[in-house]
Design a protein around this motif. Sequence first.
Motif, PDB file in Angstrom:
ATOM      1  N   PRO A  70     101.412  55.014 -65.006  1.00 38.98           N
ATOM      2  CA  PRO A  70     102.456  54.367 -65.814  1.00 38.98           C
ATOM      3  C   PRO A  70     103.751  54.093 -65.047  1.00 38.98           C
ATOM      4  CG  PRO A  70     102.225  56.674 -66.408  1.00 38.98           C
ATOM      5  CD  PRO A  70     101.078  56.352 -65.503  1.00 38.98           C
ATOM      6  N   PHE A  71     103.995  54.861 -63.994  1.00 40.17           N
ATOM      7  CA  PHE A  71     105.158  54.649 -63.134  1.00 40.17           C
ATOM      8  C   PHE A  71     104.683  54.694 -61.686  1.00 40.17           C
ATOM      9  CE2 PHE A  71     106.768  57.203 -66.819  1.00 40.17           C
ATOM     10  CZ  PHE A  71     107.446  56.174 -67.452  1.00 40.17           C
ATOM     11  N   GLU A  72     105.565  54.387 -60.774  1.00 40.79           N
ATOM     12  CA  GLU A  72     105.195  54.442 -59.364  1.00 40.79           C
ATOM     13  C   GLU A  72     104.779  55.857 -58.968  1.00 40.79           C
ATOM     14  OE1 GLU A  72     108.161  52.855 -56.787  1.00 40.79           O
ATOM     15  OE2 GLU A  72     108.306  50.950 -57.878  1.00 40.79           O
ATOM     16  N   ASP A  75     107.542  58.246 -58.013  1.00 39.88           N
ATOM     17  CA  ASP A  75     108.383  58.659 -59.139  1.00 39.88           C
ATOM     18  C   ASP A  75     107.682  59.727 -59.984  1.00 39.88           C
ATOM     19  OD1 ASP A  75     110.308  56.880 -58.302  1.00 39.88           O
ATOM     20  OD2 ASP A  75     109.656  55.277 -59.664  1.00 39.88           O
ATOM     21  N   ILE A  76     106.386  59.563 -60.200  1.00 38.32           N
ATOM     22  CA  ILE A  76     105.624  60.573 -60.943  1.00 38.32           C
ATOM     23  C   ILE A  76     105.619  61.882 -60.171  1.00 38.32           C
ATOM     24  CG2 ILE A  76     103.309  61.245 -61.716  1.00 38.32           C
ATOM     25  CD1 ILE A  76     102.839  58.331 -62.465  1.00 38.32           C
ATOM     26  N   TYR A 133     109.611  55.492 -74.241  1.00 37.67           N
ATOM     27  CA  TYR A 133     110.994  55.283 -73.807  1.00 37.67           C
ATOM     28  C   TYR A 133     111.553  53.909 -74.166  1.00 37.67           C
ATOM     29  CZ  TYR A 133     109.322  52.492 -69.813  1.00 37.67           C
ATOM     30  OH  TYR A 133     108.749  51.536 -69.032  1.00 37.67           O
ATOM     31  N   LEU A 200     113.830  56.758 -64.252  1.00 34.50           N
ATOM     32  CA  LEU A 200     112.575  56.087 -64.639  1.00 34.50           C
ATOM     33  C   LEU A 200     112.813  55.068 -65.743  1.00 34.50           C
ATOM     34  CD1 LEU A 200     110.062  59.085 -64.653  1.00 34.50           C
ATOM     35  CD2 LEU A 200     109.907  57.040 -63.229  1.00 34.50           C
ATOM     36  N   LYS A 203     114.704  52.067 -64.295  1.00 35.32           N
ATOM     37  CA  LYS A 203     113.877  51.348 -63.347  1.00 35.32           C
ATOM     38  C   LYS A 203     112.754  50.550 -64.022  1.00 35.32           C
ATOM     39  CE  LYS A 203     111.487  52.327 -58.975  1.00 35.32           C
ATOM     40  NZ  LYS A 203     111.097  53.436 -58.060  1.00 35.32           N
ATOM     41  N   ASN A 204     112.275  51.049 -65.154  1.00 37.80           N
ATOM     42  CA  ASN A 204     111.112  50.436 -65.797  1.00 37.80           C
ATOM     43  C   ASN A 204     111.434  49.668 -67.077  1.00 37.80           C
ATOM     44  OD1 ASN A 204     108.558  51.489 -64.207  1.00 37.80           O
ATOM     45  ND2 ASN A 204     109.980  53.212 -64.359  1.00 37.80           N
ATOM     46  N   SER A 205     112.706  49.569 -67.400  1.00 35.20           N
ATOM     47  CA  SER A 205     113.085  48.839 -68.625  1.00 35.20           C
ATOM     48  C   SER A 205     113.141  47.336 -68.362  1.00 35.20           C
ATOM     49  CB  SER A 205     114.443  49.320 -69.108  1.00 35.20           C
ATOM     50  OG  SER A 205     114.367  50.669 -69.512  1.00 35.20           O
TER      51      SER A 205
END
Length: 205
Positions: A70-72, A75-76, A133, A200, A203-205
């Motif tokens: 779901p994330f890089e 980052d996870i 989120y 996170l 960065k992911n929004s």
Amino acid sequence: MAKKTPNYFEYFNSIAAIAVQEAEFLENMCKNFDANALEQNKKDIHVLENKADSIRHELLEKLMKEFLPPFEHADINELVEKLDSMCDELDDVVLKMYIYNVEELRPGISENLSILTQCVIKTQELVKELENYRKADMTKLLMVVNDYEEKGDDQYEQGTRNLYLTEKDPILVNKWTEIYREIEEAYDACEEVAEIIRMLVVKNS
């Protein structure tokens, strides 16, 4: 059969939930403090910390084989390490009390640990909301964790200052300086989890 994608959010929350168990264990231990039970307390909380380590290792193994998390990946990995550090710091508070053979608690410790428990609980709530989120009010929860961490800073400053003002035994001063610092590091670990989550979300929004 298609490979099942691991639910990373369940893993995140499982580690955070263990941190809550550790914080509550530490708080209750000090509310009913028994110096003779410190060795067993150390073993009991370490069982919880080992569970968090096992979940961390399992997740990181899956992450190495996963192409679409779901994330890089980095980052996870960082979030998992911060969550694990939160568990480690709570475990280390009891370990320090055991190593330094604490026989009596300092004034204010129970209040400090009660605040720490709330800080860890709110951090877990933040972790639980990470899966949603885009819809959840992450800003409010981030602020709540930060507020508790600032309360922890106040407890650290007041407790340490009072220690140096009132305690004449240099051995006790050294012991409790280290224990107060360890408690403060547990607060800091919560804030670090919140900060990686903040990153996170942005960065992911």
